[in-house]
Enzyme design. Structure first.
Site, mmCIF file in Angstrom:
data_model
loop_
_atom_site.group_PDB
_atom_site.id
_atom_site.type_symbol
_atom_site.label_atom_id
_atom_site.label_comp_id
_atom_site.label_asym_id
_atom_site.label_seq_id
_atom_site.Cartn_x
_atom_site.Cartn_y
_atom_site.Cartn_z
ATOM 1 N N GLY A 1 1.083 -1.393 0.013
ATOM 2 C CA GLY A 1 -0.116 -0.583 -0.170
ATOM 3 C C GLY A 1 0.658 1.454 -0.084
ATOM 4 N N GLU B 1 5.771 -3.128 1.157
ATOM 5 C CA GLU B 1 5.331 -2.791 -0.753
ATOM 6 C C GLU B 1 4.816 -2.072 -0.433
ATOM 7 O OE1 GLU B 1 7.424 -4.471 -2.747
ATOM 8 O OE2 GLU B 1 8.011 -6.515 -1.667
ATOM 9 N N LEU B 2 5.569 -0.717 -1.468
ATOM 10 C CA LEU B 2 5.020 1.155 -0.784
ATOM 11 C C LEU B 2 5.337 1.410 -1.571
ATOM 12 C CD1 LEU B 2 6.721 1.450 3.178
ATOM 13 C CD2 LEU B 2 4.352 -0.137 2.402
ATOM 14 N N CYS C 1 2.237 0.535 -8.925
ATOM 15 C CA CYS C 1 3.372 0.618 -7.861
ATOM 16 C C CYS C 1 4.960 0.885 -9.140
ATOM 17 C CB CYS C 1 4.541 -0.146 -6.662
ATOM 18 S SG CYS C 1 2.662 -0.552 -5.832
ATOM 19 N N GLU D 1 4.587 9.771 -5.442
ATOM 20 C CA GLU D 1 3.743 8.733 -6.437
ATOM 21 C C GLU D 1 2.391 9.492 -6.981
ATOM 22 O OE1 GLU D 1 2.881 3.936 -6.414
ATOM 23 O OE2 GLU D 1 2.136 5.191 -4.322
#
Length: 476
Positions: A229, A248-249, A284, A378
């Site tokens: 996230g 997992e960012l 991502c 992001e």
């Protein structure tokens, strides 16, 4: 094809409960179905069940785990169309891409089935000095115990698969919280798992509100937290206590196009368009920053703009649609604001930029300041930034000028540049002659810096969910 409502899963069993959670069709905005909504008390029961199932799961033999995973592979194949349609509706993902994600779901479980029976240890030579003569060392991998998973909205099948399938292969009972906005894929996976002979309590799937899910992070009975996230993951890590944490960012992935690519710009552009705008950029490893050598910049820009303008946007249920909606209007509005800020700071919009509800046009910009949100943060949407460079060293430095480091792409025919990129880029992975959006489900996947820690990819996730146990034997 969707049912009127869906249960959640507690200790392997479907629980109908009250269908309070609306699942919205992301394109029409209508309620597509409803899901039973568990609360914090249900979560504690799930954790207790997983804790109690630890011994049974440890005793569940590798061939039995493999059989469970193979059953899932067969049933997912049978329910391929149902899974793809549910994904198209709940995530707004174009139906062709939804079918592709179902294929990856199947592949991930298939890989896990293969890995379940080859979790091996090793023999260690301990006789390295006189004092250890006659000693022999052996290791094996054993399950960590009950584990917790939290998954995001953007890949409701594959990102769930990358946690659930390795957990079963490793022998770990799990509690999963799928994203509230896209719970259907995980619940269908739960329905298939409920058909198997997994020990009671081996899994719970709870599409609950975040405010009720704190025990997934803080409960010491859970031995690992795997979270995919946003940057809130670092806050979760701080609350996780002694448990192992895999994060997992996300990132703001860059792709370098070297000066020797003039002969194949059409192929490069094809991949850049896919990398930047597949899934409406909600990945991502979506291509967000495109660095192009001055020798090919003008030609690539012309081809790329033409290709992006030609993308078909609209109803994701139509097979001809490439660009569907973002997850909701608020996400699209946020990114529209970032585009406006960049434009005010001197950026030039080459194409796109318009928004209607959750539909944001595929957008390309250039001359975006290095401190703009579109460069630093992001975007997680259908926006990419073009910039030119003169030297390869300069390009590498620009890629590294980021708080993130998940994956980067490098188009080059120069082996020296490829190796230099691998040596220099602060990334979890470097993809040569393709976009950073490339991923195969058996490869190690994960980031550095703010992008996270730990690795996924089935075998690597199994390693995260197991620990090494040593035995030493002395000759007597």
């Amino acid at each position: 094809m969707l049912r009127k409502n869906y249960p959640y899963y507690l200790a392997n069993a479907a629980v109908k409960g009250k269908a309070k959670l609306d699942v919205i069709d992301k394109y029409t905005g209508d309620v597509a179905t409803r899901v039973a909504l568990p609360d914090a008390a249900v979560l504690l029961r799930a954790i207790e069940a997983a804790h109690n199932a630890s011994g049974a799961m440890k005793r569940f033999k590798p061939f039995q785990r493999q059989a469970v995973l193979e059953h899932c592979v067969a049933r997912f194949r049978e329910r391929r169309d149902e899974l793809a349609y549910a994904l198209c509706v709940e995530a707004g993902k174009p139906i062709k891409d939804s079918a592709g994600e179902v294929t990856r779901l199947i592949e991930t479980f298939k890989i896990a089935a293969e890995e379940a029976v080859r979790i091996n240890g090793e023999t260690i030579n301990l006789e390295i000095s006189e004092r250890s003569a006659g000693y022999h060392g052996y290791t094996r991998r054993v399950p960590l115990g009950p584990v917790a998973f939290i998954t995001p909205f953007n890949f409701p099948l594959n990102l769930v698969a990358h946690k659930v399938a390795p957990a079963i292969a490793a022998g770990c009972p799990f509690v999963l919280k799928p994203a509230e906005r896209t719970p259907l894929g995980a619940l269908i996976i739960g329905e298939v798992l409920a058909e198997t002979d997994l020990p009671k309590g081996a899994f719970s799937i709870l599409p609950m509100e975040g405010r009720d899910a704190e025990a997934l992070v803080t409960d010491p009975r859970l031995k690992l937290l795997s979270f995919t996230g946003g940057l809130v993951g670092w806050d979760l890590k701080a609350k996780a206590g002694h448990k192992k944490v895999v994060l997992e960012l996300g990132g703001n992935a860059a792709c370098i196009v070297d000066g020797d690519q003039g002969h194949q710009l059409d192929a490069v552009v094809e991949r850049l368009v896919f990398g930047a705008f597949y899934q409406s950029g909600q990945s991502c490893i979506s291509v967000q920053r495109i660095l192009v050598h001055d020798d090919v910049y003008d030609a690539l820009r012309r081809k790329l703009v033409a290709k992006v303008r030609a993308l078909k946007a609209g109803d994701p249920k139509k097979k001809t649609t490439f660009l569907g909606p973002m997850i909701d209007a608020a996400a699209a509005e946020r990114l529209e604001g970032w585009i406006g800020e960049a434009r005010k700071a001197g950026a030039r919009v080459l194409c796109g930029g318009g928004r209607k509800g959750a539909m944001l046009e595929a957008t390309l910009l250039e001359n975006v300041p290095s401190d703009a949100k579109l460069q630093r943060m992001e975007a997680f949407g259908p926006v990419a930034v073009l910039q030119r460079f003169l030297s390869f060293d300069e390009a590498l430095a620009t890629v590294n000028d980021s708080d993130f480091g998940l994956q980067a792409g490098v188009f080059t025919n120069d082996l020296r540049h490829a190796m230099q990129a691998w040596d220099t880029l602060e990334q979890g992975g470097v993809i040569v002659n393709d976009v950073p959006s490339f991923r195969v489900d058996n490869m190690p996947y994960g980031g550095v810096k703010s992008s996270g820690l730990g690795r996924e990819g089935v075998r690597y996730a199994i390693e995260e969910m197991s620990e090494t146990r040593l035995m030493v034997i002395r000759d007597v």
